[in-house]
Write an enzyme that holds these catalytic residues in place. Structure first.
Site, PDB file in Angstrom:
ATOM      1  N   ASP A  22       6.695  -3.751  -3.054  1.00 20.10           N
ATOM      2  CA  ASP A  22       5.224  -3.678  -3.044  1.00 20.10           C
ATOM      3  C   ASP A  22       4.699  -4.783  -2.134  1.00 20.10           C
ATOM      4  O   ASP A  22       4.978  -5.968  -2.336  1.00 20.10           O
ATOM      5  CB  ASP A  22       4.673  -3.849  -4.467  1.00 20.10           C
ATOM      6  N   ASP A 135       1.536   1.061   0.232  1.00 19.64           N
ATOM      7  CA  ASP A 135       2.221  -0.241   0.272  1.00 19.64           C
ATOM      8  C   ASP A 135       3.301  -0.370  -0.789  1.00 19.64           C
ATOM      9  O   ASP A 135       3.695  -1.468  -1.136  1.00 19.64           O
ATOM     10  CB  ASP A 135       1.204  -1.382   0.168  1.00 19.64           C
ATOM     11  N   GLU A 136       3.792   0.765  -1.264  1.00 17.35           N
ATOM     12  CA  GLU A 136       4.687   0.697  -2.419  1.00 17.35           C
ATOM     13  C   GLU A 136       5.752   1.799  -2.340  1.00 17.35           C
ATOM     14  O   GLU A 136       5.428   2.942  -2.024  1.00 17.35           O
ATOM     15  CB  GLU A 136       3.795   0.927  -3.644  1.00 17.35           C
TER      16      GLU A 136
HETATM   17  N1  DCP Z   1      -6.588  -0.905  -2.897  1.00 15.12           N
HETATM   18  C1  DCP Z   1      -7.931  -0.500  -2.937  1.00 15.12           C
HETATM   19  N2  DCP Z   1      -8.619  -0.569  -4.119  1.00 15.12           N
HETATM   20  C2  DCP Z   1      -7.996  -1.044  -5.247  1.00 15.12           C
HETATM   21  C3  DCP Z   1      -6.657  -1.433  -5.215  1.00 15.12           C
HETATM   22  C4  DCP Z   1      -5.977  -1.355  -4.000  1.00 15.12           C
HETATM   23  O1  DCP Z   1      -8.471  -0.090  -1.910  1.00 15.12           O
HETATM   24  N3  DCP Z   1      -8.684  -1.108  -6.379  1.00 15.12           N
HETATM   25  C5  DCP Z   1      -5.861  -0.887  -1.592  1.00 15.12           C
HETATM   26  C6  DCP Z   1      -5.936  -2.242  -0.934  1.00 15.12           C
HETATM   27  C7  DCP Z   1      -4.605  -2.846  -1.186  1.00 15.12           C
HETATM   28  C8  DCP Z   1      -3.689  -1.638  -1.210  1.00 15.12           C
HETATM   29  O2  DCP Z   1      -4.486  -0.601  -1.768  1.00 15.12           O
HETATM   30  O3  DCP Z   1      -4.231  -3.769  -0.168  1.00 15.12           O
HETATM   31  C9  DCP Z   1      -2.443  -1.838  -2.049  1.00 15.12           C
HETATM   32  O4  DCP Z   1      -2.791  -2.032  -3.408  1.00 15.12           O
HETATM   33  P1  DCP Z   1      -2.081  -3.070  -4.335  1.00 15.12           P
HETATM   34  O5  DCP Z   1      -2.507  -2.789  -5.718  1.00 15.12           O
HETATM   35  O6  DCP Z   1      -0.613  -3.118  -4.061  1.00 15.12           O
HETATM   36  O7  DCP Z   1      -2.759  -4.449  -3.950  1.00 15.12           O
HETATM   37  P2  DCP Z   1      -2.405  -5.449  -2.793  1.00 15.12           P
HETATM   38  O8  DCP Z   1      -1.228  -5.016  -1.996  1.00 15.12           O
HETATM   39  O9  DCP Z   1      -3.646  -5.689  -2.015  1.00 15.12           O
HETATM   40  O10 DCP Z   1      -2.107  -6.767  -3.593  1.00 15.12           O
HETATM   41  P3  DCP Z   1      -0.776  -7.149  -4.395  1.00 15.12           P
HETATM   42  O11 DCP Z   1      -0.225  -8.335  -3.685  1.00 15.12           O
HETATM   43  O12 DCP Z   1      -1.267  -7.484  -5.764  1.00 15.12           O
HETATM   44  O13 DCP Z   1       0.142  -5.975  -4.379  1.00 15.12           O
HETATM   45 MG    MG Z   2       0.551  -4.427  -2.948  1.00  7.39          MG
END
Ligand code: DCP
Ligand code: MG
Length: 445
Positions: A22, A135-136
Site C-alpha cells: 500500500d 495504490d494497493e
Molecule cells: N483517497 C481519496 N479519498 C479518501 C481516501 C483515499 O481520494 N477518502 C485517495 C487518495 C489516496 C489514495 O486514494 O492517496 C490511496 O488511499 P489510501 O487510503 O491508501 O491513502 P494514502 O495512500 O493517501 O495514505 P496511506 O499512507 O495511509 O496509505
Molecule cells: Mg495508501
C-alpha cells in the site's frame, strides 16, 4: 514449513506467503515525485479543489500535513483552518510559514500513470498480483521467497519501487490476505511488517474489531453492543451467538478474527463498472457546489474508463440525501461510448432532478462496460438514448448477486444503492468505505 502435505488436502496458512503493498499518502507522493521541492513539507491534495479556492475535499494529506490534523475526506476549508497555504502565510504576519503547507488539485491521469509504473514492478516481482485500488495490491509470493528471507525480499521490493518510480510504499507480509493488509498499515509510512505463520492470531488480538475483514462500522457497533471491541474478543466469542445475530457472516468474521482466511490471491477480472463518489462535510443544496463536484467526479471516472480502454453504455449518478437516503439515477445510451463530455453532461442532467434538495454525498458511475476494440456507437445527441431509469433507496431491483447491475430486459438500466455500495468493491479485502469518506474503487483494472 515442516511436514509434507497429503495430496488433495488444502494448502494451510504456513504454506502461503502473501504480501500486501500500500503506497504511502499516494496522491501526495505523486505530487512530490513531479515537484521534488515539496519533499519534507506538508502537502494536501484536494478533490474538487482549484488553486486559490477553498472548495473541495481532501483526497489525501502527506504525513507532515496529518500532524496538523488534516486527513482524507475533510473539507478543504477545514484543512485550511488547521494548515494554511504557504503562499498565504508568506503575506500574513499573523501566520508562520513553517506551519503552512502546499495544496494541489487531484490529477488522476498522472496518479494512474505512476500507479501503472508501480504495478509493472509488482508484476515483475510476483507471478500472482491482485490489484485492489490505485495504490494497493496483494501478491502471492510463496514461490519467490520463504519465511526466512521474505523480510529482505520485501525490503528489496520497497527499494525497487522507491528507486525506480520515486514513491514510498509500505508492505505487510503474512500467511493470509487479511493479516497482510493489517500488517502493511501497522508501521506506515515506509513500513515493513512480517507476521509469521502461527503468530497471526496474536497479531490480531488487540486490534479494534473494525480491522477484521468483513467488519464495517455498522457491524462494529453491533458487536460493541455484545461487548466485543477487539479482534481478540471476537476470536473468543461464542460462534453460536454470532451466527444467531449475523447469520453465516457471523461465522466468517469469527474465523477472520481467529486469523483464519483461506482466500487465495487471485488476479482481478475486468470491472463491471467504474465509479467515484465524494461526501460533503455538511449537506448542501448549493447547485454550483454540487455541479462542481459532479463535474470533477465525472471527469475522473471518464479518465479512468479511457485509461482502461473501457467503453460505457450507461452513465449514472448517486445522490445521498439526509439522513442516509441513497438515490440513483442512470441513463442508457444506444451504444457503448468513450465520451468524457457526455459523462459530465448526463451526470449534470440527472442531477437536475435533485434541485433544491440537500445532499450529503454525490457519485458518478459508468457501467455496462465493454472492452472490445469495436467501433464506438455514434450518438446523435440524446435522441436515441433510452429513457432514464431511477430507483430510490433500498429494496430496488435489477441487481445481480454480485452487486452489479445489468441492463433490464427493455434495455433500461437500474442501479441501486446496494450496487453502488458493494458492486465495485466485490470481494476485495479492502475495508468497506467509511461513511463520509471520499471513496474510490476499481482503480487498477
Ligand atoms: N483517497 C481519496 N479519498 C479518501 C481516501 C483515499 O481520494 N477518502 C485517495 C487518495 C489516496 C489514495 O486514494 O492517496 C490511496 O488511499 P489510501 O487510503 O491508501 O491513502 P494514502 O495512500 O493517501 O495514505 P496511506 O499512507 O495511509 O496509505
Ligand atoms: Mg495508501
Amino acid at each position: 514449513m515442516d511436514g509434507a502435505r497429503l495430496p488433495g488436502t488444502s494448502v494451510d496458512d504456513g504454506d502461503r506467503i502473501v504480501a500486501h503493498v500500500d503506497m504511502d499518502c499516494f496522491y501526495a507522493a505523486c505530487e512530490r515525485r513531479r515537484e521534488p521541492p515539496l519533499e519534507g513539507d506538508p502537502v494536501v491534495v484536494g478533490m474538487g479543489f482549484e488553486p486559490g479556492e477553498t472548495h473541495g475535499a481532501v483526497a489525501t494529506a502527506s504525513y507532515e500535513a496529518r500532524e496538523y490534523g488534516v486527513d482524507s475526506a475533510m473539507a478543504i476549508s477545514a484543512a485550511l483552518e488547521r494548515l494554511p497555504r504557504k503562499v498565504d502565510a508568506v503575506d500574513d504576519p499573523a501566520l508562520d510559514v513553517a506551519d503552512a503547507g502546499f495544496y494541489r488539485p487531484v490529477d488522476m491521469e498522472y496518479y494512474e500513470s505512476v500507479s501503472g509504473r508501480v504495478r509493472a514492478i509488482l508484476h515483475d516481482c510476483a507471478p500472482v498480483v491482485r490489484e485492489v485500488s490505485i495504490d494497493e495490491a496483494y501478491l502471492d509470493v510463496t514461490d519467490e521467497t520463504d519465511w526466512n528471507t521474505v523480510e529482505q525480499w520485501a525490503a528489496r521490493l520497497k527499494d525497487e519501487i522507491r528507486s525506480t518510480v520515486g514513491v514510498p510504499a509500505s508492505v505487510g507480509v503474512a500467511p493470509t490476505m487479511s493479516a497482510a493488509k493489517v500488517a502493511s498499515d501497522r508501521d506506515k509510512p515506509d513500513g515493513l511488517v512480517v507476521v509469521e505463520p502461527g503468530d497471526v492470531r496474536d497479531f490480531f488480538a488487540d486490534l479494534p474489531v473494525e480491522d477484521v475483514h468483513g467488519v464495517g462500522p455498522v457491524t462494529a457497533e453491533e458487536l460493541d453492543d455484545l461487548g466485543i471491541e477487539t479482534a481478540g474478543d471476537l476470536a473468543s466469542a461464542d460462534p453460536d451467538v454470532l451466527e444467531e445475530r449475523f447469520g453465516e457472516r457471523g461465522l466468517e468474521i469469527y474465523s477472520y478474527a481467529r486469523g483464519e482466511d483461506d482466500r487465495e490471491v487471485t488476479p482481478r477480472g475486468r470491472p463491471k463498472s467504474l465509479s467515484r463518489e465524494s461526501a460533503f462535510t455538511e449537506a448542501t443544496d448549493d447547485r454550483a457546489e454540487l455541479g462542481d463536484r459532479v463535474r470533477s467526479l465525472a471527469a475522473s471516472v471518464a479518465d479512468r474508463a479511457t485509461s482502461k480502454d473501457a467503453l460505457y453504455q450507461t452513465i449514472g449518478i448517486k445522490v445521498v440525501t439526509p439522513p442516509f437516503d441513497v438515490n440513483t439515477r442512470a441513463r442508457s445510451l444506444p451504444g457503448p461510448v468513450d465520451e468524457p463530455e457526455l459523462v459530465e453532461s448526463v451526470a449534470l442532467d440527472l442531477l437536475d432532478e435533485f434541485e433544491g434538495q440537500r445532499v450529503r454525498k454525490v457519485g458518478v458511475r459508468v457501467s455496462n462496460l465493454s472492452f472490445t476494440a469495436g467501433e464506438q456507437a455514434s450518438l446523435g445527441g440524446f435522441e436515441g438514448a433510452n429513457d432514464d431509469t431511477a430507483t430510490t433507496g433500498p429494496g430496488a431491483d435489477e441487481v445481480n448477486d454480485d452487486g452489479t447491475s445489468e441492463p433490464a430486459p427493455d434495455g433500461q438500466v437500474t442501479l441501486t444503492g446496494a450496487a453502488w455500495a458493494e458492486g465495485d468493491a466485490s470481494d476485495d479485502a479492502a475495508t468497506p468505505p467509511v461513511d463520509g469518506q471520499t471513496t474510490i474503487d476499481d482503480f487498477c483494472k
